[in-house]
Design a protein around this motif. Structure first.
Motif, PDB file in Angstrom:
ATOM      1  N   VAL A 297       0.852  -1.194   0.000  1.00  0.00           N
ATOM      2  CA  VAL A 297       0.000   0.000   0.000  1.00  0.00           C
ATOM      3  C   VAL A 297       0.887   1.243   0.000  1.00  0.00           C
ATOM      4  CG1 VAL A 297      -1.709   1.333   1.297  1.00  0.00           C
ATOM      5  CG2 VAL A 297      -1.933  -1.150   1.127  1.00  0.00           C
ATOM      6  N   GLN A 298       1.900   1.259   0.859  1.00  0.00           N
ATOM      7  CA  GLN A 298       2.808   2.405   0.929  1.00  0.00           C
ATOM      8  C   GLN A 298       3.661   2.515  -0.333  1.00  0.00           C
ATOM      9  OE1 GLN A 298       2.666   4.734   3.389  1.00  0.00           O
ATOM     10  NE2 GLN A 298       3.919   5.859   1.944  1.00  0.00           N
ATOM     11  N   ILE A 299       4.083   1.387  -0.880  1.00  0.00           N
ATOM     12  CA  ILE A 299       4.852   1.400  -2.130  1.00  0.00           C
ATOM     13  C   ILE A 299       3.994   2.004  -3.245  1.00  0.00           C
ATOM     14  CG2 ILE A 299       5.880  -0.081  -3.912  1.00  0.00           C
ATOM     15  CD1 ILE A 299       6.735  -1.953  -1.556  1.00  0.00           C
ATOM     16  N   TYR A 300       2.721   1.643  -3.279  1.00  0.00           N
ATOM     17  CA  TYR A 300       1.786   2.187  -4.283  1.00  0.00           C
ATOM     18  C   TYR A 300       1.635   3.695  -4.103  1.00  0.00           C
ATOM     19  CZ  TYR A 300      -2.571   2.936  -6.858  1.00  0.00           C
ATOM     20  OH  TYR A 300      -3.531   3.399  -7.718  1.00  0.00           O
ATOM     21  N   ARG A 301       1.448   4.136  -2.871  1.00  0.00           N
ATOM     22  CA  ARG A 301       1.320   5.578  -2.603  1.00  0.00           C
ATOM     23  C   ARG A 301       2.577   6.333  -3.023  1.00  0.00           C
ATOM     24  NH1 ARG A 301      -1.298   4.768   3.329  1.00  0.00           N
ATOM     25  NH2 ARG A 301      -3.437   4.444   2.643  1.00  0.00           N
ATOM     26  N   ASN A 302       3.742   5.763  -2.747  1.00  0.00           N
ATOM     27  CA  ASN A 302       4.999   6.404  -3.143  1.00  0.00           C
ATOM     28  C   ASN A 302       5.116   6.491  -4.660  1.00  0.00           C
ATOM     29  OD1 ASN A 302       5.662   6.607  -0.445  1.00  0.00           O
ATOM     30  ND2 ASN A 302       7.067   4.873  -0.459  1.00  0.00           N
ATOM     31  N   GLN A 303       4.687   5.440  -5.366  1.00  0.00           N
ATOM     32  CA  GLN A 303       4.727   5.462  -6.831  1.00  0.00           C
ATOM     33  C   GLN A 303       3.808   6.553  -7.374  1.00  0.00           C
ATOM     34  OE1 GLN A 303       4.173   1.196  -7.943  1.00  0.00           O
ATOM     35  NE2 GLN A 303       5.587   1.664  -9.601  1.00  0.00           N
ATOM     36  N   LEU A 304       2.605   6.675  -6.796  1.00  0.00           N
ATOM     37  CA  LEU A 304       1.674   7.717  -7.233  1.00  0.00           C
ATOM     38  C   LEU A 304       2.254   9.106  -6.988  1.00  0.00           C
ATOM     39  CD1 LEU A 304      -1.825   6.389  -6.080  1.00  0.00           C
ATOM     40  CD2 LEU A 304      -0.862   6.416  -8.390  1.00  0.00           C
ATOM     41  N   ALA A 305       2.907   9.293  -5.844  1.00  0.00           N
ATOM     42  CA  ALA A 305       3.506  10.587  -5.523  1.00  0.00           C
ATOM     43  C   ALA A 305       4.625  10.923  -6.513  1.00  0.00           C
ATOM     44  CB  ALA A 305       4.036  10.585  -4.094  1.00  0.00           C
ATOM     45  N   ARG A 306       5.460   9.936  -6.849  1.00  0.00           N
ATOM     46  CA  ARG A 306       6.539  10.170  -7.827  1.00  0.00           C
ATOM     47  C   ARG A 306       5.964  10.514  -9.193  1.00  0.00           C
ATOM     48  NH1 ARG A 306       9.008   5.951  -5.231  1.00  0.00           N
ATOM     49  NH2 ARG A 306       8.421   4.443  -6.809  1.00  0.00           N
TER      50      ARG A 306
END
Length: 171
Positions: A152-161
């Motif tokens: 979930v956090q990896i997904y959020r980080n990808q969206l932010a990038r």
């Protein structure tokens, strides 16, 4: 009057059964190593001693629709870079692209992107963990046992990038 209440209860129960949501269905059709690399830099440079390693893990997830209906490719890309804590000399480097082919049904279009980037990698991760452990052990090092990952956090980080890299309309 008792009959009326009884029939109303049956009708309400039948309406509830009709309105029950369909649950998402996911099936792993296949999984495989798409690309793998192990570089034993310590052996190449003849590094001696039992240096304490510091391991940096980078994870990315890619997903795309396949030609077949409701089928998707999901690839978890990992890079594990091991360096000595003392002087930062590289010990080994593992790069792994692990893929799965998924059949996914009953997932709303709005939820499909997060589903592919969170739930599918969760299904693949135990196999990735085993491969990394075996690879590091077979390379002459203690087995590297990866901790659980928060997709979930990896997904959020990808969206932010992705949001940072998107050109602005007002610029």
């Amino acid at each position: 009057m008792a009959e009326e209440n009884g029939s109303e209860t049956q009708e309400t129960a039948q309406e509830g059964a009709v309105q029950a949501p369909t649950l998402p269905k996911m099936q792993v059709l296949s999984q495989f190593i798409r690309d793998m690399s192990f570089e034993n830099i310590a052996a190449q440079k003849s590094l001696q001693g039992q240096a304490q390693p510091e391991i940096q893990v980078q994870v990315g997830v890619e997903a795309r629709k396949r030609q077949a209906e409701n089928q998707y490719d999901v690839v978890v890309k990992m890079k594990l870079d091991s360096k000595t804590k003392d002087d930062g000399q590289q010990i080994f480097l593992i790069e792994l692209d692990y893929a799965g082919v998924f059949q996914i049904e009953n997932v709303d279009e709005k939820q499909l992107h997060p589903f592919l980037h969170i739930e599918c990698p969760r299904m693949l991760f135990p196999f990735i963990r085993r491969i990394v452990s075996d690879l590091s052990r077979d390379g002459g090092f203690p087995p590297l046992n990866l901790d659980n990952m928060d997709f979930v956090q990896i997904y959020r980080n990808q969206l932010a990038r992705m949001a940072e890299n998107k050109p602005r309309a007002d610029a």
